[in-house]
Scaffold this active site. Sequence first.
Site, PDB file in Angstrom:
ATOM      1  N   SER A  98       0.829  -1.199   0.000  1.00 39.61           N
ATOM      2  CA  SER A  98       0.000   0.000   0.000  1.00 39.61           C
ATOM      3  C   SER A  98       0.867   1.255   0.000  1.00 39.61           C
ATOM      4  CB  SER A  98      -0.961  -0.038   1.202  1.00 39.61           C
ATOM      5  OG  SER A  98      -1.938   0.955   1.104  1.00 39.61           O
ATOM      6  N   ASP A 242      -2.030   6.131  -4.070  1.00 39.48           N
ATOM      7  CA  ASP A 242      -0.928   5.398  -3.456  1.00 39.48           C
ATOM      8  C   ASP A 242      -0.539   4.245  -4.373  1.00 39.48           C
ATOM      9  OD1 ASP A 242      -3.269   3.967  -3.001  1.00 39.48           O
ATOM     10  OD2 ASP A 242      -2.649   3.244  -1.036  1.00 39.48           O
ATOM     11  N   ASP A 244      -1.009   1.076  -4.541  1.00 39.28           N
ATOM     12  CA  ASP A 244      -1.998   0.079  -4.974  1.00 39.28           C
ATOM     13  C   ASP A 244      -3.327   0.715  -5.355  1.00 39.28           C
ATOM     14  OD1 ASP A 244      -2.797   0.602  -2.314  1.00 39.28           O
ATOM     15  OD2 ASP A 244      -3.607  -1.401  -2.062  1.00 39.28           O
ATOM     16  N   ASP A 246      -5.831   2.334  -4.088  1.00 38.58           N
ATOM     17  CA  ASP A 246      -7.133   2.275  -3.423  1.00 38.58           C
ATOM     18  C   ASP A 246      -7.440   3.582  -2.698  1.00 38.58           C
ATOM     19  OD1 ASP A 246      -5.293   1.952  -1.365  1.00 38.58           O
ATOM     20  OD2 ASP A 246      -6.326   0.268  -0.423  1.00 38.58           O
TER      21      ASP A 246
END
Length: 446
Positions: A98, A242, A244, A246
């Site tokens: 993340s 970010d 990833d 999300d």
Amino acid sequence: MKDELIISISGIRGIVGKTLRAETALQAGKAYGRFVNGGQVVVGGDSRSSHLMLKTALISGLLATGCEVMDIGICPTPTIAMAILGTEASGGVALTASHNPIQWNGLKFFNKKSEFITSKEFSRFNKLLVSEDIPTKSWRMLGSIGSDFSWVERHINAVAELDCINLNMIRRSKFRVVIDAVNGGGAIACPQMLEKLGCSVMRLNCVPDGHFPHTPEPLPKNLKMLSEAVADSEADIGFAVDPDADRLAIVDERGVPIGEENTLAIAADFYLSQKKGPMVINMSTSNINQDICNSHKCKLYRSKVGEANVVHMMKLKKAVIGGEGNGGVILPELHYGRDSLVGMALVLSALAESKQTVSEYVDGLGKYVIVKSKGNITKGFDVKLNGLRKKLTAQKITTVDGIRVDFNNGWVHIRKSNTEPIYRLIAEAETKKEANALIKFIKDKL
């Protein structure tokens, strides 16, 4: 940040080569394969240089337990959720740390509902994770592997086809947008999503090579490149995600970061104007959402921090939207997970319908200042925290997740992080001075 392997409901995270090794991913693959009883598993992740090493080890563990693996490649974490839904798979694994720095990586685990595993499921999975006797299937019963790299496009199309998204209105607005994808998992998906919405797109750090050009967490202090690009190009808005993809952060038309809290606020304000219903946020998310819910005559509920906890309460309360103040927008109409693609579509819908600039829209939401701090967990931390609770009995105290203290002029929330070996301290008030004073008050007590 300490060199520790962190295992929690949020998954596994560690520093590659130190605490997170191929052996870790192999064991996680075997444990998860046993957890899903050898079913179909979707695997994808962000673009960190350790992706292939960890993915290979993870898949080996999954194959050893008889799983059918579908590799969907470098992609946003929410795309994995969409693939699980679309294929009715038994679950999925995202290879990502993340927002953590580049030397970190990790694994996030989904269940068959395409949601992150629940507390109860994590307890069962964790027992398997520490088990030393997960057998490898015989040569006749080993799993198989395939690939399908179409899921980013399918994800984008599903967002654009949502009833709440007026595609024609957004396209008529001809937004000029700068997107900073930090060369992560959203480097391809995010600009393509914006082009699908008819935007003129300026790509910034949109090569998915895993070489982060700046600290990857999309906090205002890390968005200097995006702010300058928006101001120099006279764009209407800047988006940052970010690694990833999300979480979604926003820079206004002047090049000023508006804070991650306002991502969810704008999205919720627009969506609740289209569809009434409850909203769920976590204990550390801004009170601005309470004002928004009040204005739309909708109920607001608060959960423990963590996407799985928010989703659990959203289902319990039949919420129509929810999320977290870190830029995470959750729209059940699409899937139960934080999703920057749907976040961008909702924000642009709000701007298109209101015909306002980003700064004008934010000014109309309300005036709160949130300050986020953190610290290392020292010996006796839990004892000190309990002592703090006893000293503040005159205030409204909530102990569902750490300690949240509501004062007349704001609130403070202190809790141990799910993803790092630290504690997080967040305060909100009507002015920055008041919020900082609340932070100092709590730190002095600790």
